[in-house]
Design a protein around this motif. Structure first.
Motif, PDB file in Angstrom:
ATOM      1  N   SER A 195       0.810  -1.214   0.000  1.00 47.94           N
ATOM      2  CA  SER A 195       0.000   0.000   0.000  1.00 47.94           C
ATOM      3  C   SER A 195       0.851   1.275   0.000  1.00 47.94           C
ATOM      4  N   LEU A 196       1.956   1.250   0.749  1.00 51.04           N
ATOM      5  CA  LEU A 196       2.798   2.445   0.801  1.00 51.04           C
ATOM      6  C   LEU A 196       3.326   2.782  -0.604  1.00 51.04           C
ATOM      7  N   ALA A 197       3.686   1.717  -1.354  1.00 52.43           N
ATOM      8  CA  ALA A 197       4.175   1.907  -2.711  1.00 52.43           C
ATOM      9  C   ALA A 197       3.098   2.499  -3.605  1.00 52.43           C
ATOM     10  N   LEU A 198       1.911   1.951  -3.497  1.00 50.37           N
ATOM     11  CA  LEU A 198       0.817   2.418  -4.347  1.00 50.37           C
ATOM     12  C   LEU A 198       0.507   3.889  -4.064  1.00 50.37           C
ATOM     13  N   PHE A 199       0.435   4.227  -2.771  1.00 49.97           N
ATOM     14  CA  PHE A 199       0.191   5.623  -2.398  1.00 49.97           C
ATOM     15  C   PHE A 199       1.264   6.522  -3.015  1.00 49.97           C
ATOM     16  N   SER A 200       2.512   6.102  -2.877  1.00 48.61           N
ATOM     17  CA  SER A 200       3.624   6.935  -3.331  1.00 48.61           C
ATOM     18  C   SER A 200       3.597   7.126  -4.834  1.00 48.61           C
ATOM     19  N   VAL A 201       3.249   6.049  -5.563  1.00 49.45           N
ATOM     20  CA  VAL A 201       3.191   6.157  -7.018  1.00 49.45           C
ATOM     21  C   VAL A 201       2.133   7.177  -7.411  1.00 49.45           C
ATOM     22  N   PHE A 202       0.988   7.118  -6.767  1.00 54.94           N
ATOM     23  CA  PHE A 202      -0.089   8.045  -7.113  1.00 54.94           C
ATOM     24  C   PHE A 202       0.311   9.506  -6.875  1.00 54.94           C
ATOM     25  N   VAL A 203       1.105   9.697  -5.825  1.00 55.41           N
ATOM     26  CA  VAL A 203       1.516  11.062  -5.499  1.00 55.41           C
ATOM     27  C   VAL A 203       2.286  11.689  -6.660  1.00 55.41           C
ATOM     28  N   THR A 204       3.044  10.833  -7.373  1.00 53.40           N
ATOM     29  CA  THR A 204       3.849  11.361  -8.482  1.00 53.40           C
ATOM     30  C   THR A 204       3.014  11.706  -9.703  1.00 53.40           C
ATOM     31  N   ILE A 205       1.777  11.222  -9.743  1.00 56.17           N
ATOM     32  CA  ILE A 205       0.927  11.526 -10.896  1.00 56.17           C
ATOM     33  C   ILE A 205       0.351  12.926 -10.691  1.00 56.17           C
ATOM     34  N   PRO A 206       0.548  13.813 -11.663  1.00 58.89           N
ATOM     35  CA  PRO A 206       0.259  15.240 -11.476  1.00 58.89           C
ATOM     36  C   PRO A 206      -1.146  15.541 -10.928  1.00 58.89           C
ATOM     37  N   PHE A 207      -2.187  15.076 -11.585  1.00 64.84           N
ATOM     38  CA  PHE A 207      -3.508  15.528 -11.142  1.00 64.84           C
ATOM     39  C   PHE A 207      -4.003  14.821  -9.884  1.00 64.84           C
ATOM     40  N   LEU A 208      -3.245  13.854  -9.373  1.00 62.86           N
ATOM     41  CA  LEU A 208      -3.624  13.229  -8.108  1.00 62.86           C
ATOM     42  C   LEU A 208      -2.910  13.921  -6.939  1.00 62.86           C
ATOM     43  N   GLY A 209      -1.590  13.829  -6.970  1.00 66.06           N
ATOM     44  CA  GLY A 209      -0.781  14.538  -5.975  1.00 66.06           C
ATOM     45  C   GLY A 209      -0.980  14.069  -4.546  1.00 66.06           C
ATOM     46  N   LEU A 210      -0.513  14.886  -3.620  1.00 65.50           N
ATOM     47  CA  LEU A 210      -0.639  14.536  -2.204  1.00 65.50           C
ATOM     48  C   LEU A 210      -2.085  14.655  -1.758  1.00 65.50           C
ATOM     49  N   GLY A 211      -2.516  13.775  -0.863  1.00 64.54           N
ATOM     50  CA  GLY A 211      -3.802  13.986  -0.205  1.00 64.54           C
ATOM     51  C   GLY A 211      -4.938  13.110  -0.673  1.00 64.54           C
ATOM     52  N   ARG A 212      -6.135  13.673  -0.596  1.00 62.71           N
ATOM     53  CA  ARG A 212      -7.371  12.914  -0.706  1.00 62.71           C
ATOM     54  C   ARG A 212      -7.498  12.080  -1.991  1.00 62.71           C
ATOM     55  N   SER A 213      -7.272  12.691  -3.161  1.00 67.35           N
ATOM     56  CA  SER A 213      -7.513  11.964  -4.412  1.00 67.35           C
ATOM     57  C   SER A 213      -6.682  10.697  -4.481  1.00 67.35           C
ATOM     58  N   SER A 214      -5.390  10.813  -4.176  1.00 68.35           N
ATOM     59  CA  SER A 214      -4.520   9.635  -4.227  1.00 68.35           C
ATOM     60  C   SER A 214      -4.977   8.574  -3.239  1.00 68.35           C
ATOM     61  N   SER A 215      -5.268   8.993  -2.022  1.00 72.28           N
ATOM     62  CA  SER A 215      -5.676   8.022  -0.999  1.00 72.28           C
ATOM     63  C   SER A 215      -6.956   7.322  -1.405  1.00 72.28           C
ATOM     64  N   LEU A 216      -7.903   8.114  -1.889  1.00 76.18           N
ATOM     65  CA  LEU A 216      -9.201   7.566  -2.256  1.00 76.18           C
ATOM     66  C   LEU A 216      -9.044   6.535  -3.377  1.00 76.18           C
ATOM     67  N   LEU A 217      -8.278   6.926  -4.405  1.00 81.32           N
ATOM     68  CA  LEU A 217      -8.085   6.024  -5.545  1.00 81.32           C
ATOM     69  C   LEU A 217      -7.430   4.718  -5.095  1.00 81.32           C
ATOM     70  N   ALA A 218      -6.419   4.829  -4.255  1.00 79.50           N
ATOM     71  CA  ALA A 218      -5.734   3.624  -3.784  1.00 79.50           C
ATOM     72  C   ALA A 218      -6.691   2.713  -3.026  1.00 79.50           C
ATOM     73  N   LEU A 219      -7.481   3.301  -2.115  1.00 80.42           N
ATOM     74  CA  LEU A 219      -8.416   2.482  -1.333  1.00 80.42           C
ATOM     75  C   LEU A 219      -9.437   1.795  -2.231  1.00 80.42           C
ATOM     76  N   VAL A 220      -9.940   2.552  -3.214  1.00 77.14           N
ATOM     77  CA  VAL A 220     -10.928   1.962  -4.119  1.00 77.14           C
ATOM     78  C   VAL A 220     -10.308   0.798  -4.895  1.00 77.14           C
TER      79      VAL A 220
END
Lengths: 372, 218
Positions: free
Chosen positions: B66-91
């Motif tokens: 999970s830590l890896a998945l969160f981190s990868v999402f953070v690097t994607i521009p329109f996701l970034g830090l915070g809610r969107s990345s976390s939400l997408l990962a959980l889903v």
């Protein structure tokens, strides 16, 4: 009326046809039993008739109409379908299960409610006790009854039954068969019935179709098939007791004769004289209330020699149970004859004596039927 | 123990705030998962080829730490830090338990029931709606419960990518070597998981068709 013309089914990925070039006609109001060892294609044929399986080639007609012209769901709504596993919906009550097809037809609630009660009674279940139960609360036999009721719900003229009584113990199965035969005598539906049990086929079928490896081997009435098995396969399938099975086709009543004398207790001394005068082969001992209470044959008298009336009474009374109901079958009669070591049985209707049946008569009957 | 209570009382407003964020993240993740994965599970139950592809994807995603998945999402521009990345990962994590349970639930419905229903002329849509889904309900619900409990735990890790939730008590507690802080985060997360599971358990009992719970009395 159901007609199959040159119907062949080859399952995907197989080269050997499951059903090979089958032509068969099932008349209106007739029960045709498809029988054969497992894998002979009998269930496939049944399932092609309601398009659960589509034939590879050939035509199936119901009342002269090609079944492929009707929408499969519509077609199936008009055909009762009973399978061995029954397939009751476990989350629906018995009433809801029975009313599936009426609901598909859009019957109103009141009409459905009445029909459910009527059907439950018809298959021998108490509507008040059963209708709001769930399938898990019923016994195997009760579930089979509900399965049959459900198939009959919208009164379809055709019923397809795939080993409908296969999942219950032999005693319950016997009951269900008897009751269904009784229903069918009134309903006169056109029925295709699949079983692997030749005895069930003989009992239930107006016609029997025997299959082997997708091929129709023999088609005819139970009597025709039992009397003239077409080949070694049919002979083996029927079994060594072929002739005894044939006896199950006839009621004792049908070969009952009147060559007996009624002997009262005070006539025992003159029994030989009376039987000679009346040309009787058997003497039936009657008590005061015209109930038969013993039976003695000419042979018994010969063997006994010159003995007292008391001794004759004793011999007669030793066979006080050598009587059979006229509604029972010739195989039952044969069994009783062996049990009582007697060539003759008295035939009764309830408690009323209606005649006698002899081993000779049974043999004569078999000889006649085999010759037909 | 008294230190722990003291800590929790003193920081009540912060903790409640975190709990609230935690709760809302799980809630949105579960709602979105239900809307997406339940229909997908139903869809693949009717198409075996699609099923093997989708299940393969779900299993693969589930294997990513999970830590890896969160981190990868953070690097994607329109996701970034915070809610969107976390939400997408959980889903995405919810895909495996939800899709597979819905699919399995429908698949394990007794074949003879389907056969009989079809043979009586019920359309396949009707069979799905009136038979397969109700009968699959218990298995489907098990999947939903697993998802919710799992999401509660994984959500805590989202604190590393800027989610201000109960996970933050744990991560910050670790860096500051603050035992009370770590414990209060852990206990509250566990409590939320238990709470969800209990409520869902009650809902499940209501949803299971009555006919599946009764047995012959005699």
């Amino acid at each position: 009326m159901i007609e199959l013309h040159n119907v062949t089914k080859i399952y995907a990925g197989q080269t050997v046809p499951a059903v090979n070039n089958l032509t068969l006609k099932i008349e209106e109001g007739e029960t045709c039993v498809f029988v054969g060892p497992s894998g002979c294609g009998k269930s496939t044929i049944l399932r092609m008739i309601n398009r659960m399986i589509e034939q590879t080639s050939g035509t199936i007609l119901i009342n002269n109409k090609d079944i492929r012209e009707t929408d499969p769901d519509r077609l199936r709504m008009g055909i009762g379908y009973v399978i061995q596993q029954i397939g009751l919906l476990p989350h629906r009550t018995i009433a809801e299960n029975i009313s599936i097809v009426p609901r598909l037809y859009g019957w109103d609630k009141e009409r459905i409610r009445k029909r459910v009660d009527e059907l439950l009674e018809l298959v021998g279940l108490d509507p008040d006790e059963t209708r709001s139960k769930f399938p898990a609360q019923l016994s195997g036999g009760q579930m089979q009854r509900v399965g049959v009721a459900r198939a009959m719900a919208a009164d379809p003229p055709i019923m397809l039954m795939d080993e409908p009584f296969g999942a219950v113990d032999p005693i319950v199965r016997g009951h269900l068969q008897d009751e269904f035969l009784k229903l069918q005598r009134e309903m006169k539906k056109t029925i295709c019935f699949v079983t692997h049990d030749i005895n069930e086929a003989i009992k239930m079928g107006d016609k029997i179709a025997i299959f082997e490896k997708g091929q129709l081997v023999q088609h005819g009435t139970p009597q025709e098939i039992l009397a003239n098995p077409k080949n070694e396969f049919v002979r083996t399938f029927i079994g060594y007791d072929r002739v005894v099975k044939m006896l199950t086709l006839f009621q004792v009543r049908s070969i009952t004769k009147g060559n007996y004398s009624i002997i009262r207790e005070n006539e025992l001394a003159n029994i030989r004289q009376k039987m000679d005068d009346e040309g009787a082969a058997v003497g039936i001992l009657m008590n005061e209330s015209t109930r038969p209470c013993g039976l003695i044959t000419r042979d018994d008298l010969e063997k006994a020699g010159d003995v007292s009336p008391e001794k004759i009474k004793e011999i007669a009374c030793s066979k006080k149970d050598a009587f059979i109901d006229g509604d029972l079958l010739l195989n039952d009669a044969l069994s009783l004859m062996l049990e009582w070591d007697s060539d003759y049985l008295g035939v009764v209707d309830g408690t009323q004596l209606i005649g006698v049946v002899s081993l000779g008569d049974i043999r004569e009957c078999v000889r006649r039927k085999e010759g037909e | 123990m008294s230190n722990l209570l003291k800590y929790m009382i003193e920081n009540a407003s912060m903790i409640l705030n975190y709990a609230n964020t935690h709760f809302s993240l799980i809630f949105s993740a579960v709602v979105i998962s239900l809307l997406v994965w339940v229909p997908l599970g139903i869809l693949i139950s009717r198409n075996e080829r699609l099923a093997s592809i989708v299940i393969g994807i779900a299993n693969t995603i589930f294997c990513i730490p999970s830590l890896a998945l969160f981190s990868v999402f953070v690097t994607i521009p329109f996701l970034g830090l915070g809610r969107s990345s976390s939400l997408l990962a959980l889903v995405l994590y919810a895909m495996m338990p939800m899709v597979i349970n819905v699919y399995q639930g429908i698949k394990v419905v007794d074949k003879s029931v389907i056969e009989a229903a079809k043979g009586m002329g019920m359309s396949s849509r009707r069979i799905l709606r009136e038979i397969q889904i109700p009968l699959a309900a218990p298995v489907m619900f098990a999947g939903i419960r697993i998802t919710v409990v799992m999401a509660t735990g994984i959500a805590a890790i989202a604190a590393y990518i800027g989610e201000r939730n109960l996970g933050r008590l744990i991560t910050e507690g670790i860096t500051r070597n603050h035992v009370e802080m770590i414990l209060s985060g852990a206990i509250l997360i566990a409590l939320i998981a238990i709470l969800f599971d209990t409520v869902l358990g009650a809902v499940e009992r209501m949803l299971v068709p009555k006919g599946l719970k009764v047995r012959r009395s005699n």
